[in-house]
Design an enzyme around this catalytic site. Structure first.
Site, PDB file in Angstrom:
ATOM      1  N   SER A  85      -9.841   1.708   3.096  1.00  0.00           N
ATOM      2  CA  SER A  85      -8.975   2.480   2.232  1.00  0.00           C
ATOM      3  C   SER A  85      -7.946   1.659   1.462  1.00  0.00           C
ATOM      4  O   SER A  85      -7.411   2.132   0.469  1.00  0.00           O
ATOM      5  CB  SER A  85      -8.241   3.530   3.061  1.00  0.00           C
ATOM      6  N   SER A 124     -10.056  -0.632   7.284  1.00  0.00           N
ATOM      7  CA  SER A 124      -9.447  -0.465   5.958  1.00  0.00           C
ATOM      8  C   SER A 124      -8.705  -1.680   5.421  1.00  0.00           C
ATOM      9  O   SER A 124      -8.283  -1.677   4.269  1.00  0.00           O
ATOM     10  CB  SER A 124      -8.495   0.733   5.956  1.00  0.00           C
ATOM     11  N   LYS A 143       0.845  -1.199   0.000  1.00  0.00           N
ATOM     12  CA  LYS A 143       0.000   0.000   0.000  1.00  0.00           C
ATOM     13  C   LYS A 143       0.881   1.249   0.000  1.00  0.00           C
ATOM     14  O   LYS A 143       1.904   1.293   0.694  1.00  0.00           O
ATOM     15  CB  LYS A 143      -0.896  -0.037   1.241  1.00  0.00           C
TER      16      LYS A 143
END
Lengths: 485, 95
Positions: free
Chosen positions: A152, A176, A77
């Site tokens: 997210s 998330s 990420k």
């Protein structure tokens, strides 16, 4: 196809020299070339660097070196620092920022032999539930590209679901990891607060953030957790708890374990297909010898409100560092205050501005006690609910999300509705416990993944993963692939 | 769930974020709605409840006070938008 393998499957093939790390990495890169135009899980990736790492891994393998992740391609990420790679947090405000060092989690992956590659798309600064809030464009759900992948960590979930990597890292502040894992049909683990060092993770809400893995099965989740866990002198919130052999605990035997069903999670907005899938999973657990107990988490209904005070307050302080002085974007102005305001006005997206301003408001003079302090007290009540429940049960079973993946644009103009989509995942972060989402079925038409959430005691990942694994042994949901891939 | 009025312009100034008039209007409505929702926390009796700052409280985490390697000067400046002579350049602060 090698890119479809799990960590344990690929590791076995690499160890027996049946395949090379280069071939496995190339297979992931080919898949990215094939499908990422449709999904956009990656903001960027450096193919040459990934292949160079693969060649180095192949050399080590042929000289007999053994490491838990040697030659396994793992994507990251865009919120974790990887030395000499760009770091943007899905935002414009970091400009062309290049990380000067590795995050501890990245150091550990590299030390374990992993091929660390790619920058996975995310909601800007991890603020969002749909990966629609990225300055680098929307990520799409591999099961239906008209829908969101969750967020997210939407890029991390979509990349694993679409077999663009073997596993990935994400972060979870209010769901998330678990929410996108549920919506994309993979396994997403949020470890206990303090389990994994956050050094080199760009902070959103420091009392809630945790790093965790996205994988294709529970065993891989256990393997990665073992690599990533442990105290770190560079993160004073990491906890000096021993790191057990998580994978060794996956024996399939959950006879006599008690699973709690919180009655507060059976809310009106729960989709009937999601409810049916979760009910079936609970029945399966009963068959496997677990005892199902109804429990109560009476303050559940206050979790979203509590979260949006605490998380935004902490974010408003953490994101003060993005001021255009030392790194990232700068909009020039004649005095420093104007420079800060112009830079932040131009660099942050709408959701980040909304949360910083909300967080600034709840901390501002005259409102601190009414909002922030009150929320911290309600947080105590929420945490106590869980600690009390864990006196009676070994884990708690819930849906991960109230519905399957929603349409792109469906909630993007209504922040409160978007926030309420995290209703089942948020309490876990407030309580600081661990949680995992595993696939437990699909909706009918369109076919979209449904996630089962298991919540465990603080530092109870061993039992949590054992329970998740026992279900998975008797299910095949996690083996299904989206037709896109 | 009554909407709460919030002076967005003032709070945005505190947060050092410049907003367009359109953004101000939109944010005022959205934040009003969110704060209205948050009002529900007032239903709870929190008398005598201690606040939780961190779920896993660790206190006095210290290390030995000794010199260790830190980020090299050049690395720290490498991402600077404006620099000269090993320093960050900023607008004039003192007349």
């Amino acid at each position: 196809m090698l890119n479809q393998l799990t960590i344990s499957e690929l590791a076995a093939k690499l160890a027996s020299r049946e395949v090379s790390a280069r071939a496995a990495t190339q297979s992931c890169l080919d898949q990215i070339a094939r499908v990422d135009g449709k999904i956009h899980a990656f903001i960027s990736h450096d193919a040459a660097d990934a292949l160079a790492q693969a060649d180095a891994a192949d050399k080590e393998i042929s000289s007999g070196v053994k490491k838990p992740l040697l030659g396994i391609p793992i994507a990251v990420k865009d919120v974790l620092a990887v030395k000499n790679q760009q770091l943007n947090c899905g935002s414009k405000i970091l400009g062309k920022f290049i990380s000067p060092y590795d995050a501890t989690a990245i150091e550990k992956l590299k030390a374990a032999g992993a091929i660390v590659f790619g920058r996975l798309n995310m909601d800007e600064f991890a603020m969002g539930s749909s990966t629609e809030n990225s300055a680098f464009g929307v990520t799409r759900n591999p099961w239906d590209t008209s829908r969101i992948p969750g967020g997210s960590s939407g890029g991390s979930a979509a990349a694993v679901a679409a077999d663009e990597c073997i596993a990935s890292l994400g972060t979870d502040t209010g769901g998330s990891i678990r929410q996108p894992a549920a919506l994309c049909g993979c396994v997403g683990l949020k470890p206990t607060y303090g389990r994994i060092s956050r050094y080199g993770l760009v902070a959103f809400a420091s009392s809630l953030d945790q790093i965790g893995p996205f994988t294709k099965d529970v065993r891989d989740s256990a393997t990665l957790l073992g690599v990533l866990s442990g105290v770190d002198p560079r993160d004073s919130t990491s906890v000096p708890q021993p790191v057990p052999d998580y994978a060794a605990a996956l024996d399939g035997n959950i006879k006599g374990l008690k699973l709690g069903l919180p009655k507060e999670y059976m809310i009106g907005g729960l989709d009937p297909e999601v409810k049916a899938a979760v009910d079936a999973a609970v029945k399966q657990y009963e068959k496997l010898g677990a005892e199902i107990v109804e429990i109560s988490l009476p303050h559940t209904d206050y979790a979203v409100a509590t979260y949006y005070i605490i998380a935004t307050a902490e974010a408003s302080a953490n994101l003060a560092r993005f001021d255009g002085i030392r790194y990232g974007l700068r909009v020039d102005a004649s005095d420093p205050t104007e420079l800060y305001s112009q830079t932040r006005g131009a660099g942050f997206g709408a959701e980040v501005k909304r949360r910083i301003i909300l967080g600034t408001y709840v901390l501002s003079s005259g409102y601190h006690d009414a909002y922030y302090l009150r929320a911290q007290k309600v947080r105590t009540l929420i945490r106590n609910d869980f600690l009390k429940a864990f006196e009676k049960v070994d884990a708690i079973v819930t849906p991960t999300t109230p519905t399957a993946a929603f349409k792109i644009g469906e909630k993007s103009d209504d922040p409160l509705q978007m926030y309420l989509s995290d209703i089942f995942t948020i309490s876990c972060n407030l309580a600081g416990i661990c949680g995992v989402s595993i696939p437990c079925g699909f909706t009918n038409s369109p076919k979209l993944p449904i996630g089962l959430q298991l919540l465990g005691k603080p530092f109870g990942e061993e039992t949590l993963l054992k329970i998740a694994h026992a279900y998975e042994q008797n299910a095949s949901w996690h083996k299904e692939k989206p037709s896109l891939a | 769930m009554a909407a709460v009025e919030i002076d967005v312009k003032y709070v945005a100034h505190l947060a050092r974020i410049s907003l367009t008039p359109d953004e101000e209007t939109k944010l005022a409505a959205q934040l009003g709605g969110i704060l209205g929702y948050i009002e529900k926390l007032k239903e709870l009796d929190i008398t005598g409840v201690e606040p939780t700052a961190h779920a896993v409280p660790l206190v006095n985490v210290t290390r030995a006070d000794e010199i260790r390697p830190s980020l090299p000067h050049d690395d720290a400046l490498r991402n600077a938008p404006a620099q000269a002579g090993g320093l960050f350049i900023v607008p004039k602060i003192v007349e």
